[in-house]
Design an enzyme around this catalytic site. Structure first.
Site, short mmCIF file in Angstrom:
data_model
loop_
_atom_site.label_atom_id
_atom_site.label_comp_id
_atom_site.label_asym_id
_atom_site.label_seq_id
_atom_site.Cartn_x
_atom_site.Cartn_y
_atom_site.Cartn_z
N GLY A 130 13.75 -1.88 -0.88
CA GLY A 130 12.63 -2.71 -1.34
C GLY A 130 13.10 -4.14 -1.44
N SER A 131 13.66 -4.50 -2.59
CA SER A 131 14.19 -5.86 -2.76
C SER A 131 15.29 -6.13 -1.74
CB SER A 131 14.77 -6.03 -4.17
OG SER A 131 13.78 -5.78 -5.14
N THR A 157 0.16 -2.13 2.60
CA THR A 157 -1.20 -2.59 2.29
C THR A 157 -2.05 -2.61 3.56
OG1 THR A 157 -0.35 -3.93 0.46
CG2 THR A 157 -2.50 -4.56 1.34
N ARG A 271 -20.10 -13.58 -28.75
CA ARG A 271 -19.75 -12.55 -29.74
C ARG A 271 -19.65 -13.16 -31.14
NH1 ARG A 271 -19.85 -7.22 -31.08
NH2 ARG A 271 -17.99 -6.60 -32.25
N GLN A 339 -7.72 -9.00 -25.17
CA GLN A 339 -7.68 -9.16 -26.62
C GLN A 339 -8.95 -9.86 -27.13
OE1 GLN A 339 -5.15 -7.74 -27.95
NE2 GLN A 339 -5.44 -8.28 -30.09
N GLU A 366 5.71 -8.54 -2.63
CA GLU A 366 6.20 -9.75 -1.92
C GLU A 366 7.35 -10.41 -2.69
OE1 GLU A 366 3.44 -11.98 0.27
OE2 GLU A 366 2.05 -10.29 0.46
N THR A 368 9.86 -9.23 -6.24
CA THR A 368 9.66 -9.16 -7.69
C THR A 368 10.00 -10.51 -8.33
OG1 THR A 368 11.94 -8.48 -8.06
CG2 THR A 368 10.34 -6.70 -7.68
N SER A 369 9.65 -10.62 -9.61
CA SER A 369 9.99 -11.86 -10.34
C SER A 369 11.50 -12.10 -10.32
CB SER A 369 9.52 -11.77 -11.79
OG SER A 369 8.12 -11.83 -11.85
C1 FAD Z 1 0.44 -2.55 -4.56
C2 FAD Z 1 1.64 -2.77 -3.67
C3 FAD Z 1 1.45 -3.17 -2.36
C4 FAD Z 1 2.56 -3.36 -1.53
N1 FAD Z 1 2.35 -3.73 -0.21
C5 FAD Z 1 3.41 -3.82 0.63
C6 FAD Z 1 3.23 -4.09 2.02
O1 FAD Z 1 2.10 -4.31 2.48
N2 FAD Z 1 4.32 -4.09 2.83
C7 FAD Z 1 5.57 -3.87 2.36
O2 FAD Z 1 6.50 -3.88 3.15
N3 FAD Z 1 5.79 -3.64 1.04
C8 FAD Z 1 4.74 -3.59 0.17
N4 FAD Z 1 4.95 -3.34 -1.17
C9 FAD Z 1 6.30 -3.12 -1.64
C10 FAD Z 1 6.85 -4.22 -2.50
O3 FAD Z 1 7.07 -5.38 -1.76
C11 FAD Z 1 8.11 -3.68 -3.19
O4 FAD Z 1 7.67 -2.70 -4.12
C12 FAD Z 1 8.92 -4.76 -3.88
O5 FAD Z 1 9.51 -5.64 -2.96
C13 FAD Z 1 10.03 -4.16 -4.77
O6 FAD Z 1 10.76 -3.20 -4.10
P1 FAD Z 1 11.01 -1.76 -4.76
O7 FAD Z 1 9.67 -1.26 -5.21
O8 FAD Z 1 11.78 -0.93 -3.83
O9 FAD Z 1 11.84 -2.06 -6.07
P2 FAD Z 1 13.44 -2.23 -6.15
O10 FAD Z 1 13.91 -3.20 -5.13
O11 FAD Z 1 14.07 -0.90 -6.19
O12 FAD Z 1 13.58 -2.93 -7.57
C14 FAD Z 1 13.51 -2.21 -8.80
C15 FAD Z 1 13.83 -3.20 -9.92
O13 FAD Z 1 15.17 -3.72 -9.75
C16 FAD Z 1 15.13 -5.13 -9.70
N5 FAD Z 1 16.13 -5.66 -8.78
C17 FAD Z 1 16.39 -5.27 -7.50
N6 FAD Z 1 17.37 -6.01 -6.97
C18 FAD Z 1 17.73 -6.92 -7.91
C19 FAD Z 1 18.68 -7.97 -7.97
N7 FAD Z 1 19.47 -8.29 -6.92
N8 FAD Z 1 18.78 -8.69 -9.12
C20 FAD Z 1 17.99 -8.40 -10.18
N9 FAD Z 1 17.07 -7.43 -10.19
C21 FAD Z 1 16.94 -6.69 -9.07
C22 FAD Z 1 13.71 -5.47 -9.22
O14 FAD Z 1 13.35 -6.79 -9.55
C23 FAD Z 1 12.90 -4.42 -9.93
O15 FAD Z 1 12.63 -4.82 -11.23
C24 FAD Z 1 3.85 -3.18 -2.03
C25 FAD Z 1 4.04 -2.80 -3.37
C26 FAD Z 1 2.95 -2.62 -4.20
C27 FAD Z 1 3.17 -2.23 -5.63
#
Ligand code: FAD
Length: 383
Positions: A130-131, A157, A271, A339, A366, A368-369
């Site tokens: 993911g990330s 998506t 309200r 709230q 796109e 995470t924070s």
């Molecule tokens: C509604 C929805 C639609 C989406 N649509 C698409 C899409 O169209 N195409 C697509 O390809 N993807 C899509 N995604 C996937 C999305 O981009 C990923 O979920 C996101 O990038 C995070 O990856 P992960 O879920 O594997 O989390 P992980 O990467 O496993 O992360 C888990 C946690 O660990 C933290 N973390 C990971 N690495 C680090 C680091 N180096 N330092 C600090 N913290 C870290 C993250 O911030 C997070 O809090 C979608 C997700 C959602 C929820």
């Protein structure tokens, strides 16, 4: 008038705002059904929204990224599920095809992504990556005149509405020291042999937005499906596409927050408790004023990133700042909105309940924070 937005850009956004307002009564049923009605996608095609950032010679309106951000804000203020679909289609997918596509690829796909017959997908995330997107395992190998793709993509998506998905796959063996090397982008028609769309995910929010897994089982595409130079897609497609996409998600977050806080302010005027409108109480005013100020700050960050992009200036860090601030701001703002409506805000029939759930995804997709903070710090430290 906002300093970076001209009158044409505001006019376009106002037209979309009027259309989006009329959609409001249809949203609860569509969220319940878990689908954006096809005719809504067709309407966006007719309005020009789906091709608005595509240059005129390629069949679009040639509008700016600033205009697109304003339009996404208007859609998201009413229906965040629709906004994310448009953002992925027009921001990431079309933007990448315009930037890197051959004339034939543009001719084949752009008309179908503009006319409202579907919304494109961008498939990067996998079960194990993911990330850390460069760790992707989907493979592509050449077999005579075709490419054969194998692997599994997650959380895609728009997949159910997509005629085509941009799929990131690895050509050759993974080099542990240079994991991004070999990553190549393919324009995969969703009706190609070996392409399997799995069951749509059941989500916390954005219920009408399709989020589905994509399995590639010896999926075959032509030699002409490669998008951009082979082996360079990690930077040229994934990272560059997400830079632009993050402006779209920031705009979506601004829209969600604004939609929720506008409803909260309207409620606070009407309200009455203790014989007065609740908007008379300073604690309620303080919460609304802070949220409103936050929204303005997030909008300015978003439009600044879009403005830099329009001028061909570097905007990676600014897009990350906008996405980070706007998405986290949207959590606070939707919390205030729920709230302010009290018990009514917690009920399904209140739009703010839906918006609080929808906002949650904006700090995740796109990048995470946490990943946005890494990008911003990298820009500061050059490490
Ligand atoms: C509604 C929805 C639609 C989406 N649509 C698409 C899409 O169209 N195409 C697509 O390809 N993807 C899509 N995604 C996937 C999305 O981009 C990923 O979920 C996101 O990038 C995070 O990856 P992960 O879920 O594997 O989390 P992980 O990467 O496993 O992360 C888990 C946690 O660990 C933290 N973390 C990971 N690495 C680090 C680091 N180096 N330092 C600090 N913290 C870290 C993250 O911030 C997070 O809090 C979608 C997700 C959602 C929820």
């Amino acid at each position: 008038m906002l300093p970076v937005a001209g009158s044409d850009e505001r006019l376009l956004a106002d037209a979309v705002a009027a259309y989006a307002r009329d959609l409001a009564p249809r949203i609860p049923a569509a969220e319940e059904a878990g689908a954006i009605p096809r005719e809504v996608i067709a309407d966006l095609g007719r309005l020009g929204v789906l091709g608005m950032t595509i240059p005129e010679p390629d069949g679009g309106l040639g509008a700016s990224s600033v205009a697109f951000a304003l339009v996404l804000e208007e859609i998201a203020a009413v229906w965040p599920s629709l906004a994310v679909g448009v953002s992925v289609n027009s921001g990431i997918a079309e933007g990448t095809i315009v930037r890197l596509g051959t004339p034939e690829q543009k001719k084949r796909w752009l008309p179908r992504l503009i006319d409202g017959s579907g919304l494109a997908s961008f498939a990067l995330t996998e079960p194990g990556s993911g990330s850390d997107a460069a760790a992707l395992r989907t493979t592509a190998r050449r077999d005579g005149p075709t490419w054969v793709l194998n692997g599994r993509k997650m959380f895609v998506t728009n997949l159910r509405y997509a005629p085509v998905a941009i799929v990131l796959a690895r050509v050759g063996e993974m080099d542990a020291h240079r994991p991004h090397a070999g990553i190549t982008a393919f324009l995969v028609p969703t009706d190609a042999p070996g392409v399997v769309i799995g069951r749509a995910e059941s989500k916390m929010g954005l219920l009408a937005s399709d989020t589905s897994p994509l399995t590639l089982e010896d999926a075959r595409v032509g030699a002409d499906a490669v998008l951009g130079p082979q082996g360079t897609a990690f930077g040229a497609v994934a990272m560059a596409g997400l830079d632009g996409g993050r402006i779209g998600i920031a705009a979506q977050a601004v829209g969600i927050a604004r939609g929720a806080i506008d409803r909260a302010a309207a409620y606070a005027r009407e309200r009455r408790q203790f014989g007065r409108p609740i908007g008379d109480f300073q604690l309620v005013r303080n919460a609304l004023a802070r949220a409103q100020t936050d929204i303005s700050a997030a909008r300015l960050l978003t439009l600044r990133a879009a403005w830099l992009k329009d001028r061909g200036r570097p905007f990676t860090t600014e897009a990350s700042k906008a996405k980070l601030f706007a998405s986290e701001m949207a959590q606070r703002a939707t919390h205030v909105a729920v709230q302010t409506l009290g018990g009514y805000g917690y009920m399904r029939e209140a739009a703010v309940e839906r918006m609080a759930r929808d906002a949650r995804a904006t700090t995740i997709y796109e990048g995470t924070s946490e990943i946005q903070r890494l990008v911003i710090a990298r820009g500061m430290l050059s490490l």
